[in-house]
Design an enzyme around this catalytic site. Sequence first.
Site, short mmCIF file in Angstrom:
data_model
loop_
_atom_site.label_atom_id
_atom_site.label_comp_id
_atom_site.label_asym_id
_atom_site.label_seq_id
_atom_site.Cartn_x
_atom_site.Cartn_y
_atom_site.Cartn_z
N ARG A 1 4.74 38.86 -32.54
CA ARG A 1 4.37 40.14 -31.81
C ARG A 1 3.19 40.30 -31.76
O ARG A 1 2.69 40.93 -30.67
CB ARG A 1 5.28 41.15 -32.38
CG ARG A 1 6.67 40.77 -32.15
CD ARG A 1 7.73 41.86 -33.01
NE ARG A 1 7.66 43.38 -32.99
CZ ARG A 1 7.99 44.21 -33.80
NH1 ARG A 1 8.25 43.79 -35.10
NH2 ARG A 1 7.62 45.30 -33.68
N ARG B 1 16.46 46.19 -37.43
CA ARG B 1 15.68 45.45 -36.32
C ARG B 1 15.44 43.97 -36.60
O ARG B 1 14.79 43.71 -37.74
CB ARG B 1 14.36 46.17 -35.95
CG ARG B 1 14.56 47.35 -34.91
CD ARG B 1 13.36 48.05 -34.58
NE ARG B 1 12.38 47.23 -34.06
CZ ARG B 1 11.55 47.81 -33.23
NH1 ARG B 1 11.09 49.13 -33.13
NH2 ARG B 1 10.43 47.23 -32.86
N LYS C 1 3.61 54.56 -32.57
CA LYS C 1 3.66 54.94 -31.24
C LYS C 1 5.03 55.76 -31.43
O LYS C 1 5.19 56.93 -30.88
CB LYS C 1 3.94 53.90 -30.41
CG LYS C 1 2.78 52.97 -30.10
CD LYS C 1 2.82 52.00 -29.02
CE LYS C 1 3.92 50.95 -29.26
NZ LYS C 1 3.68 50.21 -30.37
N ARG D 1 9.72 48.51 -43.01
CA ARG D 1 10.75 49.26 -42.14
C ARG D 1 11.99 48.16 -42.14
O ARG D 1 13.08 48.66 -41.85
CB ARG D 1 10.03 49.60 -40.73
CG ARG D 1 11.07 50.39 -39.99
CD ARG D 1 10.62 50.78 -38.61
NE ARG D 1 10.10 49.54 -37.84
CZ ARG D 1 9.70 49.52 -36.74
NH1 ARG D 1 9.39 50.79 -36.03
NH2 ARG D 1 9.29 48.56 -35.78
N ARG E 1 2.83 46.96 -20.83
CA ARG E 1 2.48 46.21 -21.87
C ARG E 1 1.84 44.87 -21.27
O ARG E 1 1.53 43.93 -21.96
CB ARG E 1 3.95 45.77 -22.68
CG ARG E 1 4.21 46.15 -23.91
CD ARG E 1 5.33 45.73 -24.63
NE ARG E 1 5.40 45.56 -25.71
CZ ARG E 1 5.85 46.54 -26.68
NH1 ARG E 1 6.41 47.51 -26.16
NH2 ARG E 1 5.82 46.43 -28.01
P1 AP5 Z 1 6.40 53.34 -35.56
O1 AP5 Z 1 6.21 54.64 -35.29
O2 AP5 Z 1 7.97 52.81 -35.21
O3 AP5 Z 1 5.29 52.22 -34.89
P2 AP5 Z 1 5.52 51.56 -33.42
O4 AP5 Z 1 4.07 51.41 -32.77
O5 AP5 Z 1 6.17 52.37 -32.31
O6 AP5 Z 1 6.04 50.32 -33.79
P3 AP5 Z 1 7.09 49.48 -33.02
O7 AP5 Z 1 7.67 48.36 -33.95
O8 AP5 Z 1 8.48 50.24 -32.61
O9 AP5 Z 1 6.45 48.84 -31.85
P4 AP5 Z 1 6.50 47.71 -30.86
O10 AP5 Z 1 5.75 47.89 -29.93
O11 AP5 Z 1 6.68 46.42 -31.37
O12 AP5 Z 1 8.27 47.83 -30.64
P5 AP5 Z 1 8.86 48.13 -29.24
O13 AP5 Z 1 10.45 48.92 -29.86
O14 AP5 Z 1 8.16 49.13 -28.27
O15 AP5 Z 1 5.98 52.78 -37.08
C1 AP5 Z 1 6.36 51.55 -37.49
C2 AP5 Z 1 6.47 51.91 -39.27
O16 AP5 Z 1 5.34 52.34 -39.82
C3 AP5 Z 1 7.41 52.97 -39.41
O17 AP5 Z 1 8.57 52.50 -40.41
C4 AP5 Z 1 6.94 54.35 -39.73
O18 AP5 Z 1 7.59 55.21 -40.54
C5 AP5 Z 1 5.89 53.81 -40.33
N1 AP5 Z 1 4.43 54.78 -40.29
C6 AP5 Z 1 4.14 55.29 -38.87
N2 AP5 Z 1 3.02 55.97 -38.96
C7 AP5 Z 1 2.66 55.82 -40.34
C8 AP5 Z 1 1.30 56.19 -40.72
N3 AP5 Z 1 0.58 57.00 -40.71
N4 AP5 Z 1 1.24 55.83 -42.21
C9 AP5 Z 1 2.30 54.93 -42.97
N5 AP5 Z 1 3.09 54.63 -42.22
C10 AP5 Z 1 3.58 54.89 -40.97
O19 AP5 Z 1 9.36 46.83 -28.60
C11 AP5 Z 1 10.20 45.95 -29.28
C12 AP5 Z 1 10.48 44.84 -28.40
O20 AP5 Z 1 11.15 45.17 -27.24
C13 AP5 Z 1 9.10 43.91 -28.10
O21 AP5 Z 1 8.58 43.17 -29.01
C14 AP5 Z 1 9.61 43.45 -26.75
O22 AP5 Z 1 10.33 42.01 -26.88
C15 AP5 Z 1 10.41 44.46 -26.04
N6 AP5 Z 1 9.77 45.43 -25.38
C16 AP5 Z 1 9.45 46.67 -25.31
N7 AP5 Z 1 8.77 47.04 -24.35
C17 AP5 Z 1 8.49 46.10 -23.39
C18 AP5 Z 1 7.75 46.12 -22.31
N8 AP5 Z 1 7.03 47.37 -21.81
N9 AP5 Z 1 7.77 44.80 -21.74
C19 AP5 Z 1 8.17 43.72 -22.25
N10 AP5 Z 1 8.90 43.93 -23.19
C20 AP5 Z 1 9.15 44.97 -24.15
#
Ligand code: AP5
Length: 228
Positions: free
Chosen positions: A181, A169, A49, A163, A124
């Site tokens: 997660r 992180r 994402k 990562r 979410r």
């Molecule tokens: P990346 O692009 O970072 O993927 P992502 O889907 O953004 O992954 P995140 O881990 O950031 O998602 P998340 O939803 O857990 O985290 P968030 O910050 O929202 O890619 C991941 C890796 O893969 C990278 O190393 C990238 O380089 C690699 N990659 C990308 N594309 C690729 C490809 N095609 N091929 C190979 N490799 C690839 O949330 C974190 C925490 O915050 C949650 O757990 C929760 O506690 C809290 N939180 C956030 N939003 C909310 C909400 N709305 N409500 C409640 N809690 C929330």
Amino acid sequence: MQFPVLEKFKANLISIEDFFKIEPYICYSPRPYALMFNVILFGPPGSGKGTQSERLVEKYGLIHLSTGNLLREEIANKTPLGMEAKNFMDKGQLVPDEVVIGMIDSALEHHKDATGFLFDGFPRTAAQAQALDKLLALRKEEINIVLALEVTEEELVKRLLHRGKTSGRSDDSDESVIRKRFSVYSSDTAPVADYYKKAHKFKAIKGEGSVDEIFAALRQAIDMSMAS
Ligand code: AP5
């Protein structure tokens, strides 16, 4: 302008049904406001994402609203909200709905002149999805399309552990937190897809392959939606 009914809803004093009964002019209708384009990028942790959001906001001139990034900024600034959120994030749990909905409300307010938003990692939960619809409706806006990146769990774990070696992180380095997660995603977040399927706004996109290939598929879906 004051919205006392919204304030009551936010304070849990009235239900979403009552909200729409009292504010009938705030209704959900297909594409009434052609100038705005709002996208949700949906998918499990590690599905890409963040990676794809960076490219999409540049291509379409959207404002990127990532609740994960906003929360990590609060943690870095050691704010009370950040300290509270950290307790949940470190364990792979969701931060309470009212905290993230409030953050999105403020961000929408802050970017009043935006021509569109890309929501990344939000909504979410079903409650967040309903709140987002209302916050947008109050601004005479709506979600146009929800793009869901589909990636196998095996690939997701591989990406996140990789990562975790460099990202700093806390929720990436421990496989049990990563698994937590995923389980929260299955129980609380995956059902949000049905909400948007019912509204005919949901489109699944293969999230495996090169970053360029996935970007091309996302662009094609957005361009088709913009043209419809
Ligand atoms: P990346 O692009 O970072 O993927 P992502 O889907 O953004 O992954 P995140 O881990 O950031 O998602 P998340 O939803 O857990 O985290 P968030 O910050 O929202 O890619 C991941 C890796 O893969 C990278 O190393 C990238 O380089 C690699 N990659 C990308 N594309 C690729 C490809 N095609 N091929 C190979 N490799 C690839 O949330 C974190 C925490 O915050 C949650 O757990 C929760 O506690 C809290 N939180 C956030 N939003 C909310 C909400 N709305 N409500 C409640 N809690 C929330």
